[in-house]
Design an enzyme around this catalytic site. Structure first.
Site, PDB file in Angstrom:
ATOM      1  N   THR A  44      23.008  24.392 -83.751  1.00 49.40           N
ATOM      2  CA  THR A  44      24.139  25.089 -84.378  1.00 49.40           C
ATOM      3  C   THR A  44      25.489  24.484 -84.027  1.00 49.40           C
ATOM      4  O   THR A  44      25.665  23.923 -82.934  1.00 49.40           O
ATOM      5  CB  THR A  44      24.154  26.564 -83.929  1.00 49.40           C
ATOM      6  OG1 THR A  44      25.449  27.125 -84.210  1.00 49.40           O
ATOM      7  CG2 THR A  44      23.930  26.704 -82.430  1.00 49.40           C
ATOM      8  N   GLU A  63      27.872  26.119 -83.136  1.00 48.11           N
ATOM      9  CA  GLU A  63      28.401  26.855 -81.979  1.00 48.11           C
ATOM     10  C   GLU A  63      28.292  26.018 -80.701  1.00 48.11           C
ATOM     11  O   GLU A  63      28.923  26.330 -79.699  1.00 48.11           O
ATOM     12  CB  GLU A  63      27.658  28.177 -81.799  1.00 48.11           C
ATOM     13  CG  GLU A  63      28.154  29.304 -82.687  1.00 48.11           C
ATOM     14  CD  GLU A  63      29.526  29.818 -82.287  1.00 48.11           C
ATOM     15  OE1 GLU A  63      29.742  30.083 -81.098  1.00 48.11           O
ATOM     16  OE2 GLU A  63      30.393  29.948 -83.170  1.00 48.11           O
ATOM     17  N   TYR A 102      25.262  32.463 -76.333  1.00 46.39           N
ATOM     18  CA  TYR A 102      24.451  31.984 -77.448  1.00 46.39           C
ATOM     19  C   TYR A 102      24.569  30.462 -77.576  1.00 46.39           C
ATOM     20  O   TYR A 102      23.563  29.747 -77.662  1.00 46.39           O
ATOM     21  CB  TYR A 102      24.919  32.669 -78.745  1.00 46.39           C
ATOM     22  CG  TYR A 102      24.379  32.028 -80.001  1.00 46.39           C
ATOM     23  CD1 TYR A 102      23.084  32.283 -80.433  1.00 46.39           C
ATOM     24  CD2 TYR A 102      25.167  31.166 -80.763  1.00 46.39           C
ATOM     25  CE1 TYR A 102      22.585  31.684 -81.589  1.00 46.39           C
ATOM     26  CE2 TYR A 102      24.687  30.567 -81.912  1.00 46.39           C
ATOM     27  CZ  TYR A 102      23.396  30.831 -82.324  1.00 46.39           C
ATOM     28  OH  TYR A 102      22.909  30.238 -83.455  1.00 46.39           O
ATOM     29  N   LYS A 136      21.640  27.690 -77.067  1.00 53.46           N
ATOM     30  CA  LYS A 136      21.284  26.776 -78.156  1.00 53.46           C
ATOM     31  C   LYS A 136      21.375  25.315 -77.703  1.00 53.46           C
ATOM     32  O   LYS A 136      20.629  24.462 -78.181  1.00 53.46           O
ATOM     33  CB  LYS A 136      22.197  27.010 -79.362  1.00 53.46           C
ATOM     34  CG  LYS A 136      21.757  28.174 -80.240  1.00 53.46           C
ATOM     35  CD  LYS A 136      20.536  27.804 -81.086  1.00 53.46           C
ATOM     36  CE  LYS A 136      20.130  28.898 -82.034  1.00 53.46           C
ATOM     37  NZ  LYS A 136      18.898  28.596 -82.781  1.00 53.46           N
TER      38      LYS A 136
HETATM   39  N1  GDD Z   1      30.568  39.358 -86.602  1.00 50.34           N
HETATM   40  C1  GDD Z   1      31.873  39.618 -86.733  1.00 50.34           C
HETATM   41  N2  GDD Z   1      32.294  40.911 -86.949  1.00 50.34           N
HETATM   42  N3  GDD Z   1      32.764  38.592 -86.619  1.00 50.34           N
HETATM   43  C2  GDD Z   1      34.063  38.859 -86.761  1.00 50.34           C
HETATM   44  C3  GDD Z   1      34.547  40.151 -87.004  1.00 50.34           C
HETATM   45  C4  GDD Z   1      33.614  41.229 -87.099  1.00 50.34           C
HETATM   46  O1  GDD Z   1      33.959  42.382 -87.301  1.00 50.34           O
HETATM   47  N4  GDD Z   1      35.894  40.092 -87.124  1.00 50.34           N
HETATM   48  C5  GDD Z   1      36.241  38.816 -86.969  1.00 50.34           C
HETATM   49  N5  GDD Z   1      35.149  38.054 -86.743  1.00 50.34           N
HETATM   50  C6  GDD Z   1      35.137  36.610 -86.486  1.00 50.34           C
HETATM   51  C7  GDD Z   1      34.396  36.199 -85.217  1.00 50.34           C
HETATM   52  O2  GDD Z   1      35.212  36.429 -84.069  1.00 50.34           O
HETATM   53  C8  GDD Z   1      34.149  34.727 -85.510  1.00 50.34           C
HETATM   54  O3  GDD Z   1      35.292  33.969 -85.180  1.00 50.34           O
HETATM   55  C9  GDD Z   1      33.960  34.687 -87.022  1.00 50.34           C
HETATM   56  O4  GDD Z   1      34.416  35.945 -87.524  1.00 50.34           O
HETATM   57  C10 GDD Z   1      32.546  34.470 -87.511  1.00 50.34           C
HETATM   58  O5  GDD Z   1      31.694  35.388 -86.862  1.00 50.34           O
HETATM   59  P1  GDD Z   1      30.160  35.570 -87.303  1.00 50.34           P
HETATM   60  O6  GDD Z   1      30.058  35.811 -88.759  1.00 50.34           O
HETATM   61  O7  GDD Z   1      29.561  36.591 -86.395  1.00 50.34           O
HETATM   62  O8  GDD Z   1      29.529  34.128 -87.098  1.00 50.34           O
HETATM   63  P2  GDD Z   1      29.669  33.049 -85.909  1.00 50.34           P
HETATM   64  O9  GDD Z   1      30.534  31.941 -86.431  1.00 50.34           O
HETATM   65  O10 GDD Z   1      30.055  33.673 -84.640  1.00 50.34           O
HETATM   66  O11 GDD Z   1      28.160  32.531 -85.748  1.00 50.34           O
HETATM   67  C11 GDD Z   1      27.331  32.273 -86.885  1.00 50.34           C
HETATM   68  O12 GDD Z   1      27.370  30.909 -87.219  1.00 50.34           O
HETATM   69  C12 GDD Z   1      26.803  30.022 -86.258  1.00 50.34           C
HETATM   70  C13 GDD Z   1      26.933  28.592 -86.789  1.00 50.34           C
HETATM   71  O13 GDD Z   1      28.222  28.121 -86.532  1.00 50.34           O
HETATM   72  C14 GDD Z   1      25.902  32.733 -86.549  1.00 50.34           C
HETATM   73  O14 GDD Z   1      25.115  32.678 -87.706  1.00 50.34           O
HETATM   74  C15 GDD Z   1      25.264  31.848 -85.514  1.00 50.34           C
HETATM   75  O15 GDD Z   1      23.899  32.231 -85.329  1.00 50.34           O
HETATM   76  C16 GDD Z   1      25.343  30.394 -86.012  1.00 50.34           C
HETATM   77  O16 GDD Z   1      24.766  29.537 -85.068  1.00 50.34           O
END
Ligand code: GDD
Length: 346
Positions: free
Chosen positions: A130, A132, A158, A162
């Site tokens: 990922t 991440e 996480y 990973k």
């Molecule tokens: N989940 C979530 N909920 N995120 C929020 C929110 C909220 O209410 N408000 C703001 N965010 C911001 C998070 O702080 C982060 O910066 C961004 O939105 C994206 O959050 P997520 O959709 O939870 O995804 P992620 O980027 O942390 O992780 C996802 O992508 C990765 C690949 O880059 C996941 O799918 C991981 O499993 C994956 O590896």
């Protein structure tokens, strides 16, 4: 020629569903693992059975090396796609130990199961790595983004777990000559995304607000930037990675990055709601210009102890070597998700 056989760990997740469908359409015999305790009467088991009747369900917990080895011995898969993980970054701060066990050591369990079954020379292995792992801190390639050579600096339990999965996969490739590859996937979303991830949380809330079923959407950090693609396009990349003669690591990304705020704006626009932004930080709000109602506010509960500020990937290697291309762009992704949720919530 006999049909190829694939085993997908984590088949009930977003990518598992897209990948199982793709492999089934390509003529594969598809097996998918669900956690050991999920009996046939469990809703999750039922959901997989109903939505993906072509998947042969295997009950095997990622922590149960005996069950995983048994599965390998019985199925002798040509290809293993290791997708099972705790995948929510925010959650991993609350449960870092379980995350390390499942998302990190779980990868080793599957690799060892392949070896214990004597399949390391014949079974091809895909690890769901990922973006991440990059963490946004060493972002020093404006314009091009992270590629396969960029430095890692994970910013969450996480991401750290990973990174272990990534390196142990490379280690098994180098130590045992396994055809073991890693797809370093940037964020990929769609109608199968869990509602705990930000894009689906937004698309669902926008649909519900439009339909009068919800008043306000509460989010955390709106300033972080993500490279968002469509999950359906990304599973095609996973498959292509395993069809190469040689194993390797590949970035799958769009090469575009957008803020959470941009996703919000576009999603509301999709249902004809224009927003006015007021305030800053925790006091920021968005108001529906036509109705005067506040439809978005900040809830610090959704902030993370450490944040990945920006993710931008460079998919040049995947495009050139795999011939991988994306069909859905950023506006297309937002549209697809909002339209799906409007129909689902109606
Ligand atoms: N989940 C979530 N909920 N995120 C929020 C929110 C909220 O209410 N408000 C703001 N965010 C911001 C998070 O702080 C982060 O910066 C961004 O939105 C994206 O959050 P997520 O959709 O939870 O995804 P992620 O980027 O942390 O992780 C996802 O992508 C990765 C690949 O880059 C996941 O799918 C991981 O499993 C994956 O590896």
């Amino acid at each position: 020629m006999a049909a190829k056989t694939a085993l997908i760990t984590g088949v009930a997740g977003q990518d598992g569903g897209h990948l199982a469908k793709l492999l089934h359409e390509k003529g594969y015999e598809v097996y998918g693992t669900l956690r050991g305790q999920l009996e046939a009467s469990h809703p999750r088991y039922q959901a997989v059975k109903t939505e993906m009747p072509y998947v042969n369900i295997v009950l095997a917990d990622m922590m149960d090396i005996a069950a995983l080895t048994r599965a390998m011995q019985e199925i002798k898969p040509d290809e293993v796609y290791n997708l099972a993980a705790i995948s929510h970054v925010g959650y991993s701060f609350r449960d870092p130990i379980l995350t390390a066990d499942l998302t990190g050591k779980g990868v080793l369990n599957v690799l060892e199961a392949v070896r214990l079954a004597g399949l390391e020379k014949t079974t091809r292995f895909y690890q769901a790595s990922t973006s991440e792992m990059f963490g946004g801190l060493d972002y020093n390639r404006p314009g091009s983004g992270y590629d396969e050579e960029s430095l890692f600096h994970p910013r969450s339990p996480y991401g750290v777990a990973k990174l272990y999965g990534h390196w142990i996969t490379k280690n098994y490739r180098e130590s045992y000559g396994m055809h073991a590859s890693c797809g370093i996937l940037f964020n990929h979303e769609g109608e199968r995304r869990g509602p705990e991830f930000v894009t689906r949380k937004i698309s669902k809330a926008v649909a519900r607000i439009k339909l009068g079923k919800q008043d306000v959407l509460e989010l955390g950090n709106l300033d972080s930037k993500r490279d968002w693609g469509y999950a359906g396009d990304y599973v095609e990349g996973m498959w292509r990675i395993l069809q190469q003669d040689e194993p390797g690591d590949y970035v799958l990304a769009t090469g575009e990055t957008h803020t959470i705020r941009e996703f919000v704006e576009l999603a509301f626009k999709q249902v004809g709601i224009e927003l006015r932004w007021d305030g800053t930080g925790e006091s920021e709000t968005a108001t529906d210009v036509a109705s005067g109602n506040v439809v978005l506010r900040i809830n610090p509960e959704f902030y993370r102890p450490a944040e990945v500020d920006i993710l931008l990937g460079d998919p040049a290697k995947a495009e050139t070597k795999l011939g991988w291309e994306r069909k859905v762009d950023f506006p297309g992704l937002v549209k697809l998700m909002v339209e799906h949720d409007l129909a689902e919530e109606a």
